[in-house]
Scaffold this motif. Structure first.
Motif, PDB file in Angstrom:
ATOM      1  N   UNK A   1      -1.380  -1.957  -8.856  1.00 25.80           N
ATOM      2  CA  UNK A   1      -2.575  -1.958  -8.004  1.00 25.80           C
ATOM      3  C   UNK A   1      -3.413  -3.211  -8.246  1.00 25.80           C
TER       4      UNK A   1
ATOM      5  N   UNK B   1       0.832  -1.206   0.000  1.00 25.58           N
ATOM      6  CA  UNK B   1       0.000   0.000   0.000  1.00 25.58           C
ATOM      7  C   UNK B   1       0.870   1.262   0.000  1.00 25.58           C
TER       8      UNK B   1
ATOM      9  N   UNK C   1       2.445   1.753  -3.462  1.00 28.61           N
ATOM     10  CA  UNK C   1       1.463   2.319  -4.397  1.00 28.61           C
ATOM     11  C   UNK C   1       1.226   3.797  -4.108  1.00 28.61           C
TER      12      UNK C   1
ATOM     13  N   UNK D   1      -6.688 -10.490  -2.253  1.00 25.45           N
ATOM     14  CA  UNK D   1      -7.939 -10.312  -1.528  1.00 25.45           C
ATOM     15  C   UNK D   1      -9.142 -10.635  -2.402  1.00 25.45           C
TER      16      UNK D   1
ATOM     17  N   UNK E   1      -1.848  -5.871  -6.394  1.00 25.87           N
ATOM     18  CA  UNK E   1      -2.009  -5.659  -4.952  1.00 25.87           C
ATOM     19  C   UNK E   1      -3.376  -6.115  -4.450  1.00 25.87           C
ATOM     20  N   UNK E   2      -4.423  -6.002  -5.280  1.00 27.42           N
ATOM     21  CA  UNK E   2      -5.739  -6.423  -4.779  1.00 27.42           C
ATOM     22  C   UNK E   2      -6.044  -7.877  -5.119  1.00 27.42           C
TER      23      UNK E   2
END
Lengths: 306, 282
Positions: free
Chosen positions: B253, B232, B235, B260, B256-257
């Motif tokens: 990004x 986070x 980014x 999840x 990064x997600x």
């Protein structure tokens, strides 16, 4: 073996077991929550620039400075404005989504998952999409493209220092991230309403809005209270999207600073002014504790249901 | 006649509701689409004056370029985030699970006082304490270390509170059967209570992991050095920097997600249970 366990059942051994189970957590809580808070309260009475072991006692001076500081007061106003936007809109949106999803006869799980999915996203990633794609201030931004179809000139969403445009960006980003979370809470609340109540209402000839107004909403009162409280507390702690949407190359504009953003720059910025920063933290903590306590049975704490 | 009209109105209502749901779903999915679209596009595609729904070509090479870019510590920050989230999740489960069980089941004269001592901290929002926490952790010399990022987050009063409430309602008969076997608290907890609480533990685990992976303010405060950046922070640094490589930022990004999103698809049941628990404790 059995004599050992008999002895372990004695009161002293129960105390020992309590210590083994609960001790590590309480120790951590003391070191990482209580000590920092007490230290911070202590610091708030000192002139503590760049030091955490100050010697210059200033009494309530830091508190007086903070309350007199227009930037601090305007951060509280920023919070109030933000809360006035975000709390009602998210509340209505999440309740609306929950009612729609709850009544869906097919693809219910699909819609629930879609609306819930943004919860997986961090504020940083949402800010990135909002700032550089949807609300990009240049002509190729998505919103400006849509406006262009109607012959409207592009808007520099985040660089206009006057409201309301940056509020639109901040509030929609948070709504997208949070609505699904609160929708789940409302769905859980809706599922707890006994079907027999709806049957009784149907026999009485109640339909549509009447059922919603006189049956569903009153039955959701506990959920609604909890959602409102959570929305308010979360709005008070807003930091991530403000920081990521509005700051650029280490600079944050002087406007639209909610309390935590203000605190971040006051206490950890160039000044490292821990005295004033701590005083600010204490004031904010008191404010939010008051709100939480004022809401009465905060999370139903302390009820021992055994 | 009236009945027929009524059912026609019902049908119209259903159609309207599904149209609203479908439009809402498209709006909610749009940001995800933009993320992937921009991540796999060229800079020219993104900044083209005429907005396109699909990029002219898919630039899978953006991914390799991102990981080969020496200016972006992508791999390092992903590993940091993973280590922090896994250790914090396991740590919170063990520490809060034990404490919650002790508070719920082990008789102790001052148990109530201890409980109030714990829940009092719930009135203080964690975010507001970042200044004092920074003061403490920096004086321990833990700035820009994994210790500083992980350890202060291991003691979650709310998780302990939820565990206690859950264990209060755990069926006593199961534990009593174990007690007859001569198993003390420790054995009862690990051999009877934990295996029978997997659903609840999974719920707490998933929401702890999500919170840890997405945390921002504390890593920002405590980890200024690039070597300790979480994904986070990495980014955010490039998002708020002056010069931005748009496709790389968007593909970063997206990556990064991804963990999840995968969790949400496969573990949604537990996440929903966790959210319900954390929102309102019955």
């Amino acid at each position: 073996m059995s004599t050992v366990t008999t002895r372990l059942r004695g009161r002293h051994d129960r105390n020992l077991w309590f210590l083994i189970f609960v001790g590590p957590f309480v120790l951590g809580l003391v070191v990482f929550v209580y000590i920092p808070i007490l230290w911070s309260i202590w610091l708030s009475f000192f002139d503590a620039h760049n030091t955490v072991t100050p010697a210059n006692f200033v009494g309530l001076g830091n508190y007086v400075d903070m309350l007199a500081d227009s930037a601090f007061r305007s951060s509280l106003i920023t919070f109030v404005v933000f809360a006035l936007f975000i709390v009602p809109t998210t509340f209505v949106a999440s309740l609306g989504l929950a009612l729609l999803v709850n009544r869906a006869r097919f693809a219910k799980t699909f819609f629930r998952s879609v609306f819930f999915l943004p919860t997986a996203c961090s504020y940083v990633v949402a800010s990135l999409i909002w700032k550089l794609s949807i609300f990009s201030g240049v002509r190729f931004g998505l919103m400006n493209t849509v406006l262009g179809w109607f012959g409207i000139e592009p808007i520099a969403w985040l660089s206009v220092t006057q409201p309301p445009w940056y509020w639109l960006v901040i509030v929609t980003a948070r709504m997208w991230l949070q609505a699904g979370f609160y929708m789940i809470l409302f769905l859980a609340g809706l599922q707890r309403i006994a079907p027999s109540l709806y049957e009784a209402a149907a026999i009485d000839g109640a339909t549509g809005w009447k059922v919603l107004r006189f049956l569903t909403l009153p039955q959701l009162r506990a959920t609604s209270t909890a959602v409102l409280l959570l929305l308010l507390i979360n709005a008070f702690q807003a930091f991530d999207e403000f920081y990521n949407l509005l700051s650029s190359s280490g600079q944050y504009p002087p406007y639209a600073r909610p309390p935590l953003v203000y605190l971040y720059y006051a206490a950890l910025g160039q000044g490292q002014d821990f005295g004033h920063g701590s005083a600010g933290a204490v004031i904010l903590t008191l404010l939010i504790a008051l709100v939480a306590l004022g809401q009465g049975r905060f999370l139903g704490l302390g009820r021992r249901e055994d | 006649m009236a009945v027929i009209q009524r059912s026609r109105a019902d049908k119209t209502g259903i159609v309207i509701r599904y149209v609203v749901l479908a439009v809402g779903a498209l709006l909610f999915l749009l940001p995800f689409y933009l993320l992937v679209r921009n991540g796999l596009a060229t800079e020219q595609d993104i900044t083209s004056p005429s907005w396109k729904l699909f990029p002219s070509s898919l630039q899978w090479s953006n991914i390799a370029e991102l990981f080969n870019n020496p200016a972006v510590p992508m791999l390092r920050s992903l590993i940091n985030s993973l280590v922090i989230a896994v250790v914090q999740t396991v740590g919170v489960l063990v520490i809060s699970g034990l404490a919650g069980y002790g508070l719920a089941r082990i008789p102790f004269r001052y148990a109530n006082a201890v409980f109030y001592f714990i829940v009092a901290t719930l009135l203080i929002p964690a975010a507001v304490t970042f200044v004092p926490s920074f003061v403490l952790v920096s004086s321990l010399g833990w700035v820009s270390t994994l210790r500083g990022l992980i350890i202060p987050g291991l003691f979650q009063a709310f998780a302990t509170f939820l565990f206690r409430q859950y264990f209060l309602n755990f069926p006593r008969e199961l534990e009593e059967a174990a007690a007859l076997d001569g198993t003390a608290y420790w054995g009862t907890f690990w051999r009877i209570v934990v295996p029978n609480s997997k659903g609840f533990i999974a719920a707490i685990a998933t929401i702890t992991f999500i919170g840890s992976w997405n945390a921002f303010l504390w890593p920002l405060v405590i980890a200024p050095d690039q070597s300790a950046w979480t994904v986070q922070i990495a980014l955010s640094t490039f998002l708020t920097a002056q010069t931005i490589d748009l496709p790389q930022l968007f593909i970063a990004a997206t990556i990064a997600i991804l963990p999840l999103v995968v969790m949400f698809v496969f573990l949604q049941r537990w996440i929903v249970a966790g959210v319900e628990r954390s929102g309102i404790s019955e």
